[in-house]
Design an enzyme around this catalytic site. Structure first.
Site, PDB file in Angstrom:
ATOM      1  CB  CYS A  14     -23.820 -33.238  31.929  1.00 43.98           C
ATOM      2  SG  CYS A  14     -24.643 -31.779  33.580  1.00 43.98           S
ATOM      3  CG  HIS A  44      -0.778  -0.524   2.315  1.00 45.73           C
ATOM      4  ND1 HIS A  44       0.272  -1.684   2.766  1.00 45.73           N
ATOM      5  CD2 HIS A  44       0.034   0.752   3.429  1.00 45.73           C
ATOM      6  CE1 HIS A  44       0.764  -1.514   4.213  1.00 45.73           C
ATOM      7  NE2 HIS A  44       0.499   0.050   4.277  1.00 45.73           N
TER       8      HIS A  44
END
Length: 635
Positions: A174, A67
Site C-alpha cells: 500500500c 485396500h
C-alpha cells in the site's frame, strides 16, 4: 516407499466404463492381479469387501481408495483406474467416483498400506492434481503426473516445512506501507490455509520488502496475486500467471482471488525487460493513475516526515528571544536540525515526480521525472530560467511526474525499431538526454499556469477564517473516516501533504486528527460499552488504542467491514469534530505522520489533544447508540 514404485504400469486402466461399485472393485482386482502382486484373487477380494463392510472407501471428491492387508498379497502394490462417466460407489459425499486407487499390502508388510493411503489421501486433496490424473491419456503419463506431485510433497516433508512449495504466492503493498500491506498479507495467508492451498505473501512495507519470494518458489507456483496500490518489482514473474488487484481486494476478497489462481483464470504476465506489461485489463484508468500517484507519495513520505519532524524539533529547541526573525536557527543545535530538515523536506517534490514517472515507465522514467520535479520546484519560466517567479509547487511536480513517465513511454515506442545492438544505449543515453530536455521544456511551459492555480488556492486558504476555516477542517478530517485508508482517505491526506509545501500546516493537523479518530472511537466504545461487542472485538479494541494514537486509521477496517452502516458514519462524525476543533484552535503540524508521538512538535499541542479527545468521545457515543446490545451469550 514411493507411490510410483508400488504402481505397475500394467495395473493402470484409463477411461473405463463400469456400472456399479462391485464391478469397479472387480476391475481393480483384475488390474492388481495383472501385475503379479497377489497369489489368490478370491482371498484378496474377500479382504477388500471385508474392509468395505466397515465403511466405504469412497472418500469423496470423486475418489475411492479400496485396500486390504491379507495373506493373499505377496508384494505390496497399487492399481489405478479412471472412470469415464463416473460410478455410484456409495461415497461419503454421495457423489460419483471418477478416480480409484486400490492398495494391496502383505500381512508382514507392517503399515506400508497405511503409509501409502496417507500419502495418497494428502496428494489427492489437490483438485488440479486429481483432474490431471483423470485427463491423462496414457498409463505412462498417469505415472509421470504422480511422480512429479509426490516429489514436490517429499521435498516439503524433507525440509520439515510447507514453504518450499506454494501453489499461490502474493505480493502486498500500500502507499504508506503501514497497515493495508500487512492486513492483505495476513488475510491472503489465512484464506490459503482455510482453503487448503499453502500461500506465501511478500510484504512491501515501509521498512522494505519482507518475506521475499524466492525464484524457486515462483517457478513452482500456480500463480501470483499482486495486491498493491503501488508498483512492485515484476520482472521475476515473467511467464507466470499474475493477478493484479488493489490492496483493498486482498483484504476483502482473499478467497475469491486465490480461487482464480487455482482455477487458472488468470492471464500470463510478460515482462519486456524495461517496463511492466500486464495482460490483465481489469485495472481501470482511474486506478492506474491512482497507483502511479500513490507510488510517488509513498516514496515522498519519508522525506516529508523526517524533514518535517527535524524542522519542528529545531523550533522546539530554539530560543525565540535571541532573534525572532531567525527563529529556528538561533542556536547551533536548532540551526543544524533546521538545515538538515529543510534539505530533506526540499526533496519531496522531485522525489514525488521521479517515482510517479518510474511507476509509469520503470527505471528510465526516474531521472526524467526527478528533473521535471526540480524544474517545477524552482518555478522556472522561459522569461526567467533560473526560477523564482512562479510557485508551481506540489501540483507542478505532480504534473511533471506524469509528463515525464508518459514521455519516456513515448520515447520507447519511437525508438523501438532501432537495431537490437543499440538497446544498451537507450536507457543510459537516449531516454535521459531527450527525456530530461523535453520534460524540462514542457514543465517550464506549464509552470506559469500551475503557479497561478497554486497561488490562487494558497491565497484562498490563507484568507479563510472563522467558520470557513472550521468547515474545511470538518471536511478534510471527515474524509479520513470515509474509507479508512482508501482513495477518499488518501485524497484528503495528499491534499494536506501538498499544503505542507506551501506553508499551510493547519490542514495537516486537522487531517491527522481525523485519521486518528476511527480506531480510537471504536476502542473507547469496546471499553465503555462492552455489551455491544463480542469478546474477540473487545480484545481487538485494545489494540486499536495503539493504532489510533499512531495515526493508523486502518485499525477500524475489520469493524467497519462487519457493520459499515453504523461504524463508518460514527467515525466520520468523530473525525469531523476533531478536525473542526483542530482548525478552530489553530493547531499546526509540519510532519504528516506520527500521531500522538509527535505531539510536542505540534503547534498548540494541548488544544490539539483536546480536539482528539472530543472527537474520540463523539465517535464512541454515536457508535454505541447506533449499535444494539448483544445477547448475553455473545458478549
Amino acid at each position: 516407499m514411493k507411490i510410483t514404485e508400488l504402481l505397475d504400469i500394467r495395473s493402470i486402466a484409463l477411461n473405463v466404463s463400469v456400472s456399479s461399485k462391485l464391478e469397479t472393485i472387480d476391475t481393480l482386482i483384475d488390474l492388481m492381479d495383472a501385475s503379479g502382486k497377489i497369489t489368490n484373487v478370491k482371498d484378496y477380494k474377500e479382504g477388500i469387501l471385508k474392509r468395505e463392510s466397515l465403511s466405504t472407501t469412497g472418500i469423496g471428491e470423486g475418489i475411492a481408495i479400496p485396500h486390504a492387508q491379507v495373506a493373499a498379497v505377496k508384494k505390496p502394490g497399487l492399481a489405478a483406474m479412471t472412470i469415464k462417466n463416473g460410478v455410484d460407489y456409495e461415497s461419503l459425499d454421495g457423489q460419483p467416483v471418477y478416480l480409484c486407487f486400490m492398495i494391496a499390502a502383505p500381512v508382514d508388510g507392517g503399515n506400508i498400506h497405511l503409509q501409502a493411503l496417507a500419502k495418497l489421501s494428502t496428494l489427492l486433496m489437490d483438485e488440479s492434481f486429481r483432474q490431471k490424473l483423470i485427463d491423462a491419456k496414457t498409463p505412462r503419463e498417469f505415472l509421470d503426473i504422480i511422480d512429479k506431485q509426490e516429489a514436490l510433497k517429499d521435498a516439503q516433508e524433507k525440509n520439515g516445512k510447507m514453504n518450499n512449495f506454494y501453489r499461490v504466492l502474493a505480493v502486498t503493498a500500500c502507499p504508506t506501507g503501514i497497515a493495508h500491506t500487512f492486513m492483505a498479507a495476513e488475510n491472503l495467508t489465512k484464506a490459503g490455509e482455510e482453503m487448503g492451498y499453502p500461500l506465501k505473501a511478500e510484504t512491501n512495507g515501509a521498512d522494505g520488502a519482507q518475506n521475499i519470494l524466492t525464484q524457486s518458489e515462483i517457478d513452482a507456483s500456480d500463480g501470483i496475486i499482486i495486491a498493491a496500490d503501488k508498483n512492485v518489482e515484476m520482472s521475476r514473474f515473467d511467464g507466470k500467471p499474475v493477478l493484479s488487484v488493489s490492496v483493498t481486494q486482498g483484504i476483502q476478497k482473499p478467497k475469491e482471488l486465490i480461487q482464480k489462481i487455482i482455477d487458472h483464470q488468470v492471464p500470463i504476465y510478460h515482462h519486456d525487460g524495461e517496463e511492466m506489461v500486464e495482460n490483465s485489463t481489469s485495472e481501470g484508468v482511474g486506478h492506474s493513475i491512482y497507483k502511479h500517484l500513490m507510488n510517488g507519495v509513498s516514496h515522498m513520505l519519508p522525506f516529508v516526515i523526517g524533514g518535517g519532524i527535524l524542522i519542528a524539533l529545531a523550533f522546539l529547541f530554539d530560543d525565540y528571544s535571541i532573534n525572532p526573525a531567525n527563529f529556528g536557527k538561533n542556536t547551533p543545535l536548532a540551526a543544524y536540525l533546521k538545515t538538515i530538515g529543510e534539505q530533506a523536506f526540499g526533496l519531496m517534490l522531485p522525489i514525488l515526480a521521479g517515482y510517479i514517472a518510474m511507476s509509469i515507465a520503470d527505471r528510465p522514467g526516474l531521472a526524467v521525472g526527478f528533473i521535471g520535479g526540480i524544474v517545477a520546484k524552482m518555478g522556472c519560466t522561459f522569461a526567467n530560467p533560473a526560477g523564482g517567479d512562479v510557485n508551481a509547487g506540489f501540483l507542478g511536480a505532480l504534473l511533471a511526474g506524469f509528463l515525464g513517465g508518459y514521455l519516456v513511454l513515448g520515447l520507447k515506442k519511437v525508438f523501438s525499431h532501432l537495431p537490437k545492438s543499440l538497446d544498451g544505449i537507450k536507457p543510459i543515453l537516449i531516454y535521459p538526454v531527450l527525456g530530461i530536455l523535453i520534460v524540462s521544456v514542457l514543465t517550464t511551459f506549464i509552470n506559469p499556469f500551475v503557479g497561478a492555480i497554486n497561488t490562487g488556492l494558497s491565497n484562498m486558504l490563507n484568507s479563510m477564517g472563522g467558520t470557513s476555516k472550521v468547515l474545511l477542517g470538518i471536511v478534510v478530517a471527515g474524509m479520513q473516516s470515509t474509507d479508512m485508508g482508501g482513495p477518499i482517505n488518501k485524497a484528503s491526506y495528499v491534499f494536506a501533504t501538498s499544503q505542507l509545501a506551501e506553508g499551510n500546516f493547519e490542514i495537516m493537523a486537522a487531517v491527522m486528527a481525523g485519521g486518528m479518530i476511527p480506531p480510537l472511537a471504536i476502542a473507547l466504545s469496546t471499553t465503555l460499552f462492552k455489551n455491544r461487542w463480542t469478546k474477540d472485538e473487545q480484545n481487538s479494541g485494545l489494540v486499536n488504542y495503539v493504532m489510533g494514537l499512531a495515526f493508523i486509521s486502518e485499525g477500524a477496517i475489520p469493524f467497519a467491514a462487519k457493520d459499515p452502516l453504523r461504524v463508518i458514519p460514527s467515525c466520520i462524525a468523530g473525525s469531523a469534530v476533531a478536525g473542526g476543533l483542530s482548525m478552530f484552535f489553530g493547531c499546526s503540524l509540519r510532519a504528516p505522520h506520527g500521531g500522538i508521538f509527535v505531539l510536542p512538535t505540534i503547534g498548540n499541542p494541548l488544544m490539539y489533544a483536546l480536539a482528539i479527545i472530543a472527537g474520540m468521545i463523539v465517535g464512541c457515543m454515536v457508535l454505541s447508540m447506533l449499535k444494539k446490545p448483544l445477547k448475553e451469550e455473545n458478549c
